[in-house]
Motif scaffolding. Structure first.
Motif, mmCIF file in Angstrom:
data_model
loop_
_atom_site.group_PDB
_atom_site.id
_atom_site.type_symbol
_atom_site.label_atom_id
_atom_site.label_comp_id
_atom_site.label_asym_id
_atom_site.label_seq_id
_atom_site.Cartn_x
_atom_site.Cartn_y
_atom_site.Cartn_z
ATOM 1 N N ASP A 1 0.821 -1.215 0.000
ATOM 2 C CA ASP A 1 0.000 0.000 0.000
ATOM 3 C C ASP A 1 0.855 1.265 0.000
ATOM 4 O O ASP A 1 0.407 2.325 -0.457
ATOM 5 C CB ASP A 1 -0.921 0.018 1.227
ATOM 6 N N ARG B 258 -1.031 -1.957 -9.376
ATOM 7 C CA ARG B 258 -2.318 -1.540 -8.786
ATOM 8 C C ARG B 258 -3.409 -2.534 -9.142
ATOM 9 O O ARG B 258 -4.254 -2.873 -8.304
ATOM 10 C CB ARG B 258 -2.685 -0.136 -9.262
ATOM 11 N N ALA B 259 -3.391 -3.020 -10.356
ATOM 12 C CA ALA B 259 -4.404 -3.994 -10.767
ATOM 13 C C ALA B 259 -4.176 -5.351 -10.099
ATOM 14 O O ALA B 259 -5.123 -5.972 -9.595
ATOM 15 C CB ALA B 259 -4.393 -4.143 -12.277
ATOM 16 N N LEU C 282 -3.317 -4.632 -5.702
ATOM 17 C CA LEU C 282 -4.340 -3.895 -4.945
ATOM 18 C C LEU C 282 -5.753 -4.153 -5.464
ATOM 19 O O LEU C 282 -6.710 -3.559 -4.959
ATOM 20 C CB LEU C 282 -4.035 -2.396 -4.999
ATOM 21 N N SER C 283 -5.870 -5.017 -6.476
ATOM 22 C CA SER C 283 -7.182 -5.368 -7.060
ATOM 23 C C SER C 283 -7.967 -4.125 -7.459
ATOM 24 O O SER C 283 -9.172 -4.023 -7.227
ATOM 25 C CB SER C 283 -8.003 -6.205 -6.065
ATOM 26 N N ASP C 284 -7.273 -3.179 -8.064
ATOM 27 C CA ASP C 284 -7.886 -1.907 -8.430
ATOM 28 C C ASP C 284 -7.655 -1.650 -9.916
ATOM 29 O O ASP C 284 -6.823 -0.832 -10.305
ATOM 30 C CB ASP C 284 -7.283 -0.778 -7.576
ATOM 31 N N ASP D 154 -9.735 -0.299 -12.106
ATOM 32 C CA ASP D 154 -10.156 1.052 -12.507
ATOM 33 C C ASP D 154 -9.062 2.067 -12.189
ATOM 34 O O ASP D 154 -8.775 2.962 -12.987
ATOM 35 C CB ASP D 154 -11.456 1.435 -11.800
ATOM 36 N N GLY D 155 -8.449 1.921 -11.018
ATOM 37 C CA GLY D 155 -7.374 2.828 -10.639
ATOM 38 C C GLY D 155 -6.173 2.710 -11.558
ATOM 39 O O GLY D 155 -5.490 3.698 -11.835
#
Length: 258
Positions: free
Chosen positions: A57, A83-84, A87-89, A91-92
């Motif tokens: 993080d 990030r994908a 952090l499973s993000d 969209d970010g």
């Protein structure tokens, strides 16, 4: 003895457990400032695969910020991937890629901004999402190169279209030819024609550029573009030697043989 960041990352990767790796990663984090340093730390984290979430993080946003600030397209794409994946993000990750493109467009005169920035982001976009091809990003790069009248950038972007849309690649190379001012820059476009397996187009362009060459460096660059030992290279070298005789500049001629 103070360990280098590379040594800290290596020891973190080789550590037997996450607990053993943590001191090395923590020290690396405290010493990291530049984009390449954060990329080094993140690579160690990803290779281990068992690092505490709190550290992830911290490192991913740090890489994002430093990469955007440094106009580091590799850093932007590595951070988006992390990030994908970590952090499973998703969209970010796409938001970050968009931010990267905006930064490249805003700092278009910076030497670090080139057509490859759009090519790399297009690759990452397509890798992150099956429904995205990266063509939109490539076309943004084309518009940017067109505004700057950058022959090298247009040729780089044309190269990204060679397999996916050869007709588009051809159109971009013809447009790049129209932007040529310095005959010595013809080698960029000639390389593009060869990538499309159109050697006759490359020869046509280089012959026209040679006819316009008025400086030793231009003729020398064209000689290199023709390729060592070719008839075109011999003609270009002869032109360079003739120009050198009138200007006293023999150094550039010698460089054609390097």
């Amino acid at each position: 003895m103070t360990l280098s960041l590379e040594d800290l990352a290596r020891r973190a990767i080789e550590a037997e457990s996450a607990a053993d790796a943590e001191p090395y990663l923590t020290e690396a984090v405290t010493r990291s400032e530049q984009s390449w340093e954060w990329r080094l730390v993140l690579r160690a984290i990803r290779e281990r695969g068992d690092v505490a979430g709190a550290l992830v993080d911290l490192v991913v946003p740090a890489l994002e910020a430093s990469a955007l600030d440094a106009l580091d397209v590799h850093g932007v794409c590595v951070a988006a991937s992390a990030r994908a994946a970590l952090l499973s993000d998703l969209d970010g990750a796409h938001v970050l890629l968009d931010a990267g493109l905006s930064r490249f467009e805003a700092d278009e005169r910076d030497y670090r901004v080139s057509g490859f920035c759009w090519v790399r982001v297009a690759q990452e976009r397509a890798r992150l999402s099956e429904g995205r091809t990266g063509v939109e990003e490539l076309e943004r790069g084309v518009r940017h190169a067109r505004r700057r009248r950058r022959v090298d950038d247009l040729c780089t972007l044309a190269g990204a279209f060679v397999k996916r849309d050869p007709d588009r690649a051809i159109a971009l190379l013809r447009e790049a030819e129209g932007f040529l001012v310095d005959p010595g820059g013809a080698w960029w476009v000639a390389s593009g024609w060869r990538a499309l397996e159109r050697p006759d187009e490359a020869t046509r362009l280089l012959e026209a550029a040679l006819a316009r060459a008025e400086e030793v460096t231009q003729a020398a660059a064209i000689a290199r573009a023709f390729g060592e030992g070719s008839a075109g290279a011999r003609r270009a070298r002869a032109r360079a030697e003739a120009l050198a005789a009138s200007t006293g500049d023999a150094r550039a001629v010698a460089e054609t043989a390097a």
